[in-house]
Motif scaffolding. Structure first.
Motif, PDB file in Angstrom:
ATOM      1  N   ASP A 139      -3.779  -1.737  10.797  1.00  0.00           N
ATOM      2  CA  ASP A 139      -3.723  -0.626  11.750  1.00  0.00           C
ATOM      3  C   ASP A 139      -4.667   0.515  11.380  1.00  0.00           C
ATOM      4  N   ARG A 140      -4.722   0.871  10.096  1.00  0.00           N
ATOM      5  CA  ARG A 140      -5.573   1.991   9.686  1.00  0.00           C
ATOM      6  C   ARG A 140      -7.025   1.545   9.478  1.00  0.00           C
ATOM      7  N   ALA A 141      -7.238   0.485   8.708  1.00  0.00           N
ATOM      8  CA  ALA A 141      -8.600   0.098   8.324  1.00  0.00           C
ATOM      9  C   ALA A 141      -9.229  -0.922   9.257  1.00  0.00           C
ATOM     10  N   GLY A 142      -8.436  -1.595  10.082  1.00  0.00           N
ATOM     11  CA  GLY A 142      -8.991  -2.607  10.980  1.00  0.00           C
ATOM     12  C   GLY A 142      -9.683  -3.735  10.240  1.00  0.00           C
ATOM     13  N   LEU A 143      -9.087  -4.166   9.132  1.00  0.00           N
ATOM     14  CA  LEU A 143      -9.701  -5.201   8.296  1.00  0.00           C
ATOM     15  C   LEU A 143     -10.011  -6.457   9.100  1.00  0.00           C
ATOM     16  N   ALA A 144     -11.213  -6.992   8.897  1.00  0.00           N
ATOM     17  CA  ALA A 144     -11.666  -8.169   9.645  1.00  0.00           C
ATOM     18  C   ALA A 144     -12.136  -9.246   8.681  1.00  0.00           C
ATOM     19  N   ALA A 145     -12.277 -10.458   9.213  1.00  0.00           N
ATOM     20  CA  ALA A 145     -12.744 -11.593   8.422  1.00  0.00           C
ATOM     21  C   ALA A 145     -14.120 -11.297   7.839  1.00  0.00           C
ATOM     22  N   ASP A 146     -14.347 -11.800   6.635  1.00  0.00           N
ATOM     23  CA  ASP A 146     -15.620 -11.718   5.918  1.00  0.00           C
ATOM     24  C   ASP A 146     -15.930 -10.325   5.365  1.00  0.00           C
ATOM     25  N   GLN A 147     -15.033  -9.357   5.550  1.00  0.00           N
ATOM     26  CA  GLN A 147     -15.241  -8.067   4.907  1.00  0.00           C
ATOM     27  C   GLN A 147     -14.821  -8.142   3.435  1.00  0.00           C
ATOM     28  N   THR A 148     -15.315  -7.183   2.663  1.00  0.00           N
ATOM     29  CA  THR A 148     -14.892  -7.059   1.274  1.00  0.00           C
ATOM     30  C   THR A 148     -13.862  -5.940   1.183  1.00  0.00           C
ATOM     31  N   VAL A 149     -12.820  -6.169   0.392  1.00  0.00           N
ATOM     32  CA  VAL A 149     -11.741  -5.182   0.298  1.00  0.00           C
ATOM     33  C   VAL A 149     -11.346  -5.004  -1.170  1.00  0.00           C
ATOM     34  N   LEU A 150     -11.142  -3.745  -1.537  1.00  0.00           N
ATOM     35  CA  LEU A 150     -10.659  -3.387  -2.872  1.00  0.00           C
ATOM     36  C   LEU A 150      -9.208  -2.951  -2.753  1.00  0.00           C
ATOM     37  N   ILE A 151      -8.312  -3.651  -3.440  1.00  0.00           N
ATOM     38  CA  ILE A 151      -6.894  -3.303  -3.480  1.00  0.00           C
ATOM     39  C   ILE A 151      -6.583  -2.755  -4.868  1.00  0.00           C
ATOM     40  N   HIS A 152      -6.220  -1.493  -4.946  1.00  0.00           N
ATOM     41  CA  HIS A 152      -5.856  -0.936  -6.247  1.00  0.00           C
ATOM     42  C   HIS A 152      -4.457  -1.391  -6.648  1.00  0.00           C
ATOM     43  N   VAL A 215     -17.620  -1.765  -1.117  1.00  0.00           N
ATOM     44  CA  VAL A 215     -16.616  -2.500  -0.330  1.00  0.00           C
ATOM     45  C   VAL A 215     -16.457  -1.903   1.062  1.00  0.00           C
ATOM     46  N   ASP A 216     -16.160  -2.776   2.006  1.00  0.00           N
ATOM     47  CA  ASP A 216     -15.945  -2.333   3.392  1.00  0.00           C
ATOM     48  C   ASP A 216     -14.625  -1.584   3.543  1.00  0.00           C
ATOM     49  N   VAL A 217     -13.609  -2.017   2.806  1.00  0.00           N
ATOM     50  CA  VAL A 217     -12.266  -1.444   2.905  1.00  0.00           C
ATOM     51  C   VAL A 217     -11.712  -1.260   1.506  1.00  0.00           C
ATOM     52  N   ALA A 218     -11.012  -0.155   1.287  1.00  0.00           N
ATOM     53  CA  ALA A 218     -10.310   0.051   0.020  1.00  0.00           C
ATOM     54  C   ALA A 218      -8.929   0.615   0.305  1.00  0.00           C
ATOM     55  N   LEU A 219      -7.953   0.166  -0.472  1.00  0.00           N
ATOM     56  CA  LEU A 219      -6.574   0.646  -0.348  1.00  0.00           C
ATOM     57  C   LEU A 219      -6.155   1.260  -1.676  1.00  0.00           C
ATOM     58  N   ASP A 220      -5.937   2.583  -1.650  1.00  0.00           N
ATOM     59  CA  ASP A 220      -5.480   3.305  -2.832  1.00  0.00           C
ATOM     60  C   ASP A 220      -3.964   3.351  -2.832  1.00  0.00           C
ATOM     61  N   THR A 221      -3.354   2.779  -3.859  1.00  0.00           N
ATOM     62  CA  THR A 221      -1.901   2.812  -4.008  1.00  0.00           C
ATOM     63  C   THR A 221      -1.498   3.606  -5.251  1.00  0.00           C
ATOM     64  N   VAL A 222      -2.459   4.343  -5.846  1.00  0.00           N
ATOM     65  CA  VAL A 222      -2.240   4.966  -7.148  1.00  0.00           C
ATOM     66  C   VAL A 222      -2.136   6.489  -7.068  1.00  0.00           C
ATOM     67  N   GLY A 223      -3.082   7.165  -6.388  1.00  0.00           N
ATOM     68  CA  GLY A 223      -2.989   8.611  -6.308  1.00  0.00           C
ATOM     69  C   GLY A 223      -4.340   9.303  -6.263  1.00  0.00           C
ATOM     70  N   PRO A 224      -4.352  10.648  -6.353  1.00  0.00           N
ATOM     71  CA  PRO A 224      -5.555  11.449  -6.117  1.00  0.00           C
ATOM     72  C   PRO A 224      -6.769  11.056  -6.952  1.00  0.00           C
ATOM     73  N   ALA A 225      -6.598  10.867  -8.264  1.00  0.00           N
ATOM     74  CA  ALA A 225      -7.748  10.532  -9.101  1.00  0.00           C
ATOM     75  C   ALA A 225      -8.359   9.199  -8.679  1.00  0.00           C
ATOM     76  N   CYS A 226      -7.511   8.240  -8.377  1.00  0.00           N
ATOM     77  CA  CYS A 226      -7.981   6.925  -7.923  1.00  0.00           C
ATOM     78  C   CYS A 226      -8.712   7.043  -6.588  1.00  0.00           C
ATOM     79  N   PHE A 227      -8.169   7.855  -5.690  1.00  0.00           N
ATOM     80  CA  PHE A 227      -8.786   8.075  -4.383  1.00  0.00           C
ATOM     81  C   PHE A 227     -10.204   8.624  -4.554  1.00  0.00           C
ATOM     82  N   ARG A 228     -10.357   9.628  -5.417  1.00  0.00           N
ATOM     83  CA  ARG A 228     -11.675  10.235  -5.631  1.00  0.00           C
ATOM     84  C   ARG A 228     -12.643   9.247  -6.269  1.00  0.00           C
ATOM     85  N   GLN A 229     -12.159   8.464  -7.245  1.00  0.00           N
ATOM     86  CA  GLN A 229     -13.024   7.501  -7.928  1.00  0.00           C
ATOM     87  C   GLN A 229     -13.506   6.390  -7.007  1.00  0.00           C
ATOM     88  N   THR A 230     -12.743   6.128  -5.948  1.00  0.00           N
ATOM     89  CA  THR A 230     -13.072   5.015  -5.056  1.00  0.00           C
ATOM     90  C   THR A 230     -14.170   5.369  -4.063  1.00  0.00           C
TER      91      THR A 230
END
Length: 332
Positions: A139-152, A215-230
């Protein structure tokens, strides 16, 4: 009935086992569920420590996720009958409605039939993280086939289902982990590349994996520092989603230059703002996830269970960090 109750904010010791009146059907659309298990989520620990999210406040029965057996149904309920097994994400945000208890009463439209492939502990551990990962990626990122995604934090609660959902969407997945065992776990779920955040530079590792593109999409599940580093690890025009408050001191210059879409994901919003259409959408997500689980395409990992009376121990373990997958309370 037995329930865990919080009467004031504090550490895990404020979780007290008490006797409360068993809830009763109050409307024609209600179902009464005898709870068999409850999920334990970070939001439970934050509410315990910081206070209720709804005006009902304290005393509060925590627990957003539940799974159990329908005990009774209201006059207008046709979707379920006594004896049916259900799972849902409802309650635990304030007042006496929560899943750290033997019973809960809720509108039947908020529940879905429990996947046959899951035991009650796994089913109770799943709804919040499934909804969070699905909404963030789809819903938020609209992830599609063949994209690269980083999951923290790919071995964590949200992370371990996000890896699987991203792979099911046809994406290539890299993830951050804290060590070799977590890497093995993430690889088994479908992660192509694991980054040990304790030993490797995130941006360098991502750029090496993506050939310098990001990466085309990244999902931060950790917090502010991780968000900034991404941010510098993102491809131009990428989608960066966080499930936490990114913090007040954000320098978004690099995000703007990269033309990133920055999104916030909080799957509790439909409950907090009473949004029927959004709640119905979440019900459909759970239904679709249930089909993926029953077909063997999606798995829920519960690393440890605790009896209801040991809820404080579960909170202590969760707050200590580095839990693999999910924790759950079993209700005898």
């Amino acid at each position: 009935m037995r329930a865990i109750e919080i009467q004031k904010t504090g550490g895990p010791a404020v979780l007290q086992l008490v006797e409360r009146p068993r809830p009763e059907l109050t409307g024609p659309d209600d179902i009464l569920v005898r709870l068999m298990a409850a999920g334990v989520n970070p939001v439970d620990t934050k509410i315990r420590a910081n206070g209720a999210l709804l005006p009902a406040g304290f005393p509060l029965v925590p627990g957003c996720d539940g799974a159990g057996v329908v005990e009774a149904v209201g006059a207008d309920v046709t979707r379920f009958k006594p004896g049916d097994e259900v799972w849902f994400c409802h309650g635990g945000l304030g007042g006496p409605v929560g899943n750290y208890a033997e019973y809960i009463c809720l509108d039947n439209h908020l529940a879905q039939a429990k996947p046959h492939a899951l035991g009650f502990a796994e089913a109770a551990a799943a709804p919040l993280v499934l909804l969070t990962a699905w909404e963030a990626l789809s819903d938020r990122a609209g992830l599609a086939a063949d994209q690269t995604v980083l999951i923290h934090a790919g071995a964590g609660g949200v992370g371990h289902v996000a890896i699987q959902l991203a792979r099911l969407a046809g994406a290539r997945v890299c993830t951050t982990v804290s060590g070799p065992e977590k890497a093995d776990f993430a690889h088994a779920l479908g992660a192509e590349y694991c980054i040990n955040y304790r030993e490797e530079d995130l941006v360098h590792a991502v750029m090496e994996w993506t050939g310098g593109r990001g990466v085309d999409v990244a999902l931060d599940t950790v917090g502010p520092a991780c968000f900034r580093q991404t941010i510098p690890a993102m491809a131009a025009y990428g989608n960066l989603v966080t499930i936490l408050d990114p913090g007040p001191d954000l320098d978004l210059k690099e995000a703007r230059v990269r033309n990133l879409r920055l999104s916030l994901e909080l799957m509790l919003t439909p409950q907090l703002r009473d949004l029927p259409r959004a709640l119905a959408h979440q019900g459909e997500i759970l239904r679709r996830c249930g089909k993926l689980i029953d077909s063997g395409e999606l798995k829920i990992h519960v690393s440890q269970t605790f009896p209801l009376a040991a809820a404080a121990q579960a909170h202590q373990l969760l707050e200590a960090g580095h839990v693999t997958g999910k924790l759950a309370l079993t209700i005898d």
